[in-house]
Design a protein around this motif. Structure first.
Motif, short mmCIF file in Angstrom:
data_model
loop_
_atom_site.label_atom_id
_atom_site.label_comp_id
_atom_site.label_asym_id
_atom_site.label_seq_id
_atom_site.Cartn_x
_atom_site.Cartn_y
_atom_site.Cartn_z
N ALA A 152 0.81 -1.22 0.00
CA ALA A 152 0.00 0.00 0.00
C ALA A 152 0.85 1.28 0.00
CB ALA A 152 -0.93 0.00 1.21
N ALA A 153 2.10 1.21 0.57
CA ALA A 153 2.92 2.43 0.69
C ALA A 153 4.38 2.03 0.78
CB ALA A 153 2.49 3.23 1.92
N PRO A 154 5.32 2.96 0.61
CA PRO A 154 6.75 2.65 0.73
C PRO A 154 7.13 2.31 2.16
CG PRO A 154 6.40 4.70 -0.47
CD PRO A 154 5.09 4.34 0.17
N ILE A 155 8.30 1.64 2.30
CA ILE A 155 8.86 1.35 3.63
C ILE A 155 10.24 2.00 3.69
CG2 ILE A 155 7.58 -0.81 3.83
CD1 ILE A 155 10.22 -2.27 3.24
N THR A 156 10.74 2.20 4.91
CA THR A 156 12.04 2.85 5.11
C THR A 156 12.92 1.94 5.95
OG1 THR A 156 11.04 5.05 5.04
CG2 THR A 156 13.24 4.86 6.04
N LEU A 157 14.17 1.69 5.44
CA LEU A 157 15.16 0.87 6.16
C LEU A 157 16.28 1.81 6.59
CD1 LEU A 157 15.30 -2.28 3.85
CD2 LEU A 157 13.93 -1.93 5.92
N ALA A 165 6.60 -3.69 6.32
CA ALA A 165 5.33 -3.52 5.61
C ALA A 165 4.14 -3.82 6.50
CB ALA A 165 5.30 -4.43 4.39
N GLY A 166 4.35 -4.63 7.53
CA GLY A 166 3.25 -4.95 8.42
C GLY A 166 3.16 -4.07 9.63
N SER A 167 4.12 -3.17 9.80
CA SER A 167 4.11 -2.30 10.98
C SER A 167 3.33 -1.02 10.69
CB SER A 167 5.54 -1.97 11.40
OG SER A 167 6.17 -1.20 10.38
N ALA A 168 2.99 -0.34 11.75
CA ALA A 168 2.21 0.88 11.59
C ALA A 168 3.06 2.01 11.00
CB ALA A 168 1.62 1.30 12.94
N SER A 180 40.30 -8.62 1.61
CA SER A 180 39.55 -8.20 2.80
C SER A 180 38.08 -8.02 2.41
CB SER A 180 40.13 -6.88 3.35
OG SER A 180 40.00 -5.87 2.37
N PRO A 181 37.16 -8.37 3.33
CA PRO A 181 35.72 -8.22 3.02
C PRO A 181 35.28 -6.78 3.11
CG PRO A 181 36.00 -9.04 5.24
CD PRO A 181 37.38 -8.97 4.67
N GLY A 182 34.21 -6.47 2.39
CA GLY A 182 33.62 -5.15 2.50
C GLY A 182 32.38 -5.22 3.39
N ILE A 183 31.59 -4.16 3.39
CA ILE A 183 30.35 -4.10 4.15
C ILE A 183 29.20 -3.95 3.17
CG2 ILE A 183 29.02 -2.81 5.85
CD1 ILE A 183 31.65 -1.89 7.08
N THR A 184 28.25 -4.79 3.31
CA THR A 184 27.11 -4.76 2.39
C THR A 184 25.83 -5.14 3.11
OG1 THR A 184 26.33 -5.54 0.24
CG2 THR A 184 27.35 -7.18 1.67
N ILE A 185 24.70 -5.02 2.42
CA ILE A 185 23.40 -5.33 3.00
C ILE A 185 23.24 -6.85 3.07
CG2 ILE A 185 20.92 -5.12 2.68
CD1 ILE A 185 21.44 -2.49 1.21
N ASP A 186 22.73 -7.30 4.19
CA ASP A 186 22.50 -8.74 4.38
C ASP A 186 21.21 -9.13 3.64
OD1 ASP A 186 22.19 -11.31 5.16
OD2 ASP A 186 22.36 -10.93 7.32
N GLY A 187 21.39 -9.77 2.50
CA GLY A 187 20.22 -10.11 1.68
C GLY A 187 19.29 -11.09 2.35
N GLU A 188 19.86 -12.07 3.09
CA GLU A 188 19.00 -13.07 3.74
C GLU A 188 18.11 -12.44 4.80
OE1 GLU A 188 21.41 -16.19 5.21
OE2 GLU A 188 22.15 -16.81 3.23
N ALA A 189 18.65 -11.49 5.51
CA ALA A 189 17.86 -10.84 6.57
C ALA A 189 16.99 -9.72 6.03
CB ALA A 189 18.79 -10.30 7.66
N LEU A 190 17.34 -9.22 4.84
CA LEU A 190 16.60 -8.08 4.30
C LEU A 190 15.14 -8.44 4.01
CD1 LEU A 190 16.60 -5.18 3.26
CD2 LEU A 190 17.34 -6.06 1.03
N GLY A 191 14.89 -9.63 3.50
CA GLY A 191 13.53 -10.00 3.15
C GLY A 191 12.60 -9.97 4.35
N GLU A 192 13.03 -10.57 5.44
CA GLU A 192 12.20 -10.57 6.64
C GLU A 192 12.01 -9.15 7.17
OE1 GLU A 192 13.94 -13.19 9.42
OE2 GLU A 192 13.69 -14.99 8.18
N ALA A 193 13.08 -8.32 7.06
CA ALA A 193 12.97 -6.95 7.54
C ALA A 193 11.94 -6.17 6.73
CB ALA A 193 14.34 -6.26 7.47
N VAL A 194 11.90 -6.41 5.42
CA VAL A 194 10.93 -5.71 4.58
C VAL A 194 9.51 -6.13 4.92
CG1 VAL A 194 10.12 -5.48 2.21
CG2 VAL A 194 12.56 -5.30 2.72
N VAL A 195 9.29 -7.42 5.09
CA VAL A 195 7.96 -7.91 5.43
C VAL A 195 7.51 -7.35 6.78
CG1 VAL A 195 6.59 -9.96 5.96
CG2 VAL A 195 8.21 -9.99 4.05
#
Length: 842
Positions: A495-500, A588-591, A570-585
């Motif tokens: 219904a609307a955008p979300i913010t991470l 989207a369900g929060s007020a 050396s590793p860099g820093i990036t977004i955790d894709g596995e955890a991102l999906g649950e965070a988005v859901v």
């Protein structure tokens, strides 16, 4: 003569009968009986009952007897002095019996004991004075009589004292004649009460004996009829009259005639009763008896004729297979129904099971319409009334008769079951192009083929769509569940955008971006939204590069002392894709539609594991060859050494020298250098690379790698091991070997100390040893003259010979491979340049 007289008499009697049956005569007779006419004749009781033992030829003779009055001549006199006479109707009955019997018996026969009667036309009958006076007196007496006394009780008169005695004394004489029974029946039936009308047949057969007749009476009967209206009247009947015996003319020996007792008040005849009426009644009954059968026969003939006439026509209003065939002939109806049936047989059946369906032509299912039998239901001859009624009232719908090929039907149901049978499938939801859709589920289906075949055969051709009989089980997630979940996605999740929110930045994700990486799957609790976090993270990083940092790739290099240098990166820093999906859901369900941006270490593109850096522990093999004094050749070897340095060959991979050095061109740093081919000096790109070929071949040889391709030079150069060296020529000659160890290997090549070096770094695995056979078949070089303008003269080289080199590969002290390679060199002849003139001089 006698026959002619009888015929004339019968004609007269017929005329009299017709007159007596006329309306005028009947009216006159009623008036005479009531006393209103001139005179009325007193009659003995008559009866309409059939005459027992009458000597008639048949009933018709009795019925058609002439109706004339016959008066028997009797010595008993009436009060007026007239002989006792029978009433007109009774006499007529007796005369009819007598005349018919006489005519049938013999033309000249005379009934011996029959009384002589006097015939008086019925129209001339009048009531005697004494009867009229008696009726008047009776009328007066009836007025004074008690209410319970019968109105017509028989009168006992002293004027007829001998009537009873005469009757008793003459019983035998009267019984002997045929008229006794007839007259008695006619008389007694006329006044018999209703209760006696139901008497048994023997009782009805009894008759009163008439008064005895004297010879004078018989004589007077033959004399001409007296003038005037004189009519003889019978004497009153006594209470008891002798009944005539039945059957024989005379009583059986020892049996006297039985007397019938007449109840008081019932001796007087009914005013409207007459023998003529009895004959008419019997004739009507007989006519009715044969008219009804004739009518039934006529109706039956008409019925059968109608059925036969309509047997080739279909009753009106008949309809079959949606086709109106009423009024058609059998042939027309068969043709029309046949065409319609053929179309139905070619039409597809729709066999349905829950939400699925299967289609095939009815003919493939073994179904067909028996057109002839169908039409035969309403055509053809039959006596059944419903057929005729159908022609009158209309036939209505006609059920078609079908033929079923059970084998074909079973095969059709089996094919349908293959497509329709299956497990339950849950309903689902799709998310594509920003829209949400519902995918219907299906129940598990198991077709009952036998029962379904029976239903199909029964339902067709009334319908082409048949619901098959099947066992079904609904899915776990129904269509209703899917529709509810789809509505939730549209109204809430998308219904609307979300913010991470991250450590140093935040990312806003639009609903379309979420939807493009989302799918709906069935989970333990029903439908669930699954977001591909890795794909979404890539989109977020592309749109917001500051949210991540790249890592450093692992690498391997060599320092100036030619030692190996390993950089694991050396590793860099990036977004955790596995955890991102649950965070988005969750967001989207929060007020507030907010969530933390999950981070993780970003592996470099090339990691230490990718390179196998851990295997580069030591130099497991190394080989070097001396350089020549030609600078361009040495330069080409430097370029080649740089290409070989750092080449990693993982376990199972192949080292291909041509591939490593390519492209061999000026852009790569290679230069043309002198090469001698068959004694002719020419320039070739990358001259001197055969030395790199020999050096790398020996490095792989001693590492224990599997040699795949190599070829020694045609002549032997002393700077290379005899028989264990190789050249290279792009497209035809190459150096190849496979890393058959479990460890990765990295090559290093360089020029140092006037020599070309190739080192192999890895983990030691094989133990390799080599040996060479003595040279054999040695051939000394000669001189070769060359006339080419670019000829390059040189002295003789090495002799030619054959040599064999043997490599032994061991693993943990055991020989795992032993190979021998034999090569024969040509002698390296001296080159002498000559001109064409020199050749002519020789």
């Amino acid at each position: 003569m006698a026959r002619g007289k009888d015929h004339a008499r019968k004609l007269e009697e017929e005329q009299a009968r017709r007159r007596r049956n006329s309306v005028a005569h009947r009216s006159l007779r009623r008036r005479a009986e009531k006393g209103t006419g001139a005179r009325s004749a007193s009659a003995t009781p008559t009866s309409d009952a059939p005459i027992a033992d009458a000597p008639f030829a048949d009933e018709a003779d009795a019925t058609d007897a002439p109706l004339t009055a016959e008066t028997p001549v009797s010595p008993a006199a009436s009060p007026d002095g007239d002989p006792t006479a029978l009433s007109g109707d009774a006499a007529l009955s007796n005369d009819a019996a007598l005349s018919d019997d006489a005519a049938d018996a013999d033309d000249s026969a005379v009934v011996a004991d029959a009384p002589v009667v006097e015939r008086v036309p019925t129209s001339e009958l009048t009531a005697p004075v004494w009867l009229a006076e008696g009726e008047a007196a009776d009328a007066g007496d009836d007025a004074d009589a008690p209410a319970d006394e019968p109105a017509h009780a028989p009168a006992q008169s002293d004027e007829h004292p001998g009537a009873s005695d005469a009757t008793d004394s003459e019983t035998e004489d009267v019984d002997a004649g045929p008229l006794a029974a007839s007259d008695g029946d006619a008389g007694i039936d006329a006044w018999r009460p209703e209760s006696e009308e139901r008497a048994t047949a023997p009782e009805r057969a009894s008759v009163f004996s008439p008064p005895s007749e004297s010879p004078e009476s018989s004589v007077s009967a033959a004399s001409p009829e007296p003038e005037g209206d004189q009519t003889a009247v019978l004497p009153p009947v006594d209470d008891t009259a002798v009944m005539a015996p039945m059957g024989d003319d005379s009583p059986a020996p020892g049996h006297e005639p039985r007397a019938a007792t007449i109840p008081p008040g019932q001796g007087e005849p009914h005013p409207e009763s007459s023998d003529s009426d009895g004959h008419v009644t019997r004739r009507k009954k007989r006519r009715t008896a044969w008219v009804l059968p004739l009518a039934l026969v006529a109706i039956a003939v008409l019925y059968v004729g109608a059925q036969a006439l309509l047997s080739n026509t279909v009753p009106r209003g008949t309809e079959v297979l949606g086709l109106e065939i009423g009024g058609m002939s059998t042939t027309e109806a068969t043709g029309a129904v046949g065409d319609t049936a053929a179309a139905l047989e070619a039409e597809d059946l729709e066999l349905r099971a829950v939400e699925e369906s299967f289609a095939l032509p009815a003919s493939d299912a073994g179904l067909s319409v028996d057109v002839d039998t169908t039409i035969a239901q309403v055509t053809g001859f039959t006596v059944m009334p419903d057929r005729l009624w159908a022609h009158i009232a209309g036939g209505g719908p006609l059920t078609p008769v079908t033929d079923v090929d059970q084998e074909a039907l079973a095969e059709a149901l089996e094919s349908a079951a293959v497509q329709l049978d299956g497990p339950a499938q849950d309903a689902g939801v799709t998310v594509a192009d920003g829209s949400v859709g519902v995918v219907p589920g299906r129940s598990s289906v198991t077709i009952d083929q036998e029962e379904s075949a029976a239903r199909l055969a029964q339902a067709w051709p009334a319908t082409q769509a048949i619901d098959l009989i099947a066992e079904t089980e609904p899915p776990t997630i129904t269509d209703e569940d899917a529709a509810a979940f789809a509505a939730e996605l549209e109204t809430e999740t998308f219904a609307a955008p979300i913010t991470l929110v991250g450590e140093d930045a935040e990312a806003t994700i639009e609903p379309a971006t979420i939807a493009s990486t989302s799918t709906v799957e069935a989970g333990p609790s029903g439908l669930e939204l699954v977001v591909d976090g890795t794909a979404l993270a890539a989109q977020i990083i592309e749109a917001n590069p500051d949210l991540t940092t790249e890592g450093e790739n692992a690498s391997v290099s060599f320092d100036d002392s030619h030692d190996i240098v390993i950089d694991e990166g050396s590793p860099g820093i990036t977004i955790d894709g596995e955890a991102l999906g649950e965070a988005v859901v969750a967001a989207a369900g929060s007020a507030d539609r907010l969530a933390d941006l999950p981070y993780t270490a970003a592996d470099p593109e090339v990691s230490a594991e990718d390179l196998g850096l851990a295997d580069f522990a030591e130099i497991i093999s190394s080989f070097d060859t001396p350089l020549t004094a030609e600078p361009i050749r040495t330069q080409n070897l430097r370029v080649a050494a740089a290409d070989v340095e750092g080449v990693i060959v993982k376990p199972g991979d192949t080292f291909d020298l041509t591939e490593v050095l390519s492209p061999i061109n000026e852009e790569e740093g290679y230069r043309p250098a002198h090469v001698i081919v068959n004694g002719i000096l020419t320039n070739g790109m990358g001259g001197g690379l055969s030395q790199m070929a020999t050096t790398t071949y020996n490095a792989g040889y001693f590492a224990g790698f599997e040699i795949l391709d190599h070829r020694p030079h045609s002549v032997w150069f002393t700077r290379y091991p005899a028989g264990r060296e190789s050249t290279i020529y792009t497209g035809s000659i190459n150096v190849e070997f496979r890393n058959n160890t479990p460890y990765a290997a990295v090559f290093n090549s360089y020029i140092a100390g006037g020599r070309l070096h190739v080192d192999v770094w890895s983990t030691e695995h094989f133990e390799v040893s080599t040996s060479a056979s003595p040279k054999r078949n040695v051939k000394q070089p000669g001189v070769k003259e060359v006339t080419s303008a670019n000829c390059e003269a040189k002295g003789p080289g090495q002799p030619g010979f054959t040599i064999t080199n043997t490599r032994t590969v061991s693993l943990d002290g055991e020989v795992v491979e032993e190979t021998s390679d034999t090569w024969t060199y040509k002698p390296d002849d001296a080159i002498e340049c000559v001109s064409d003139d020199d050749e002519d001089d020789e």
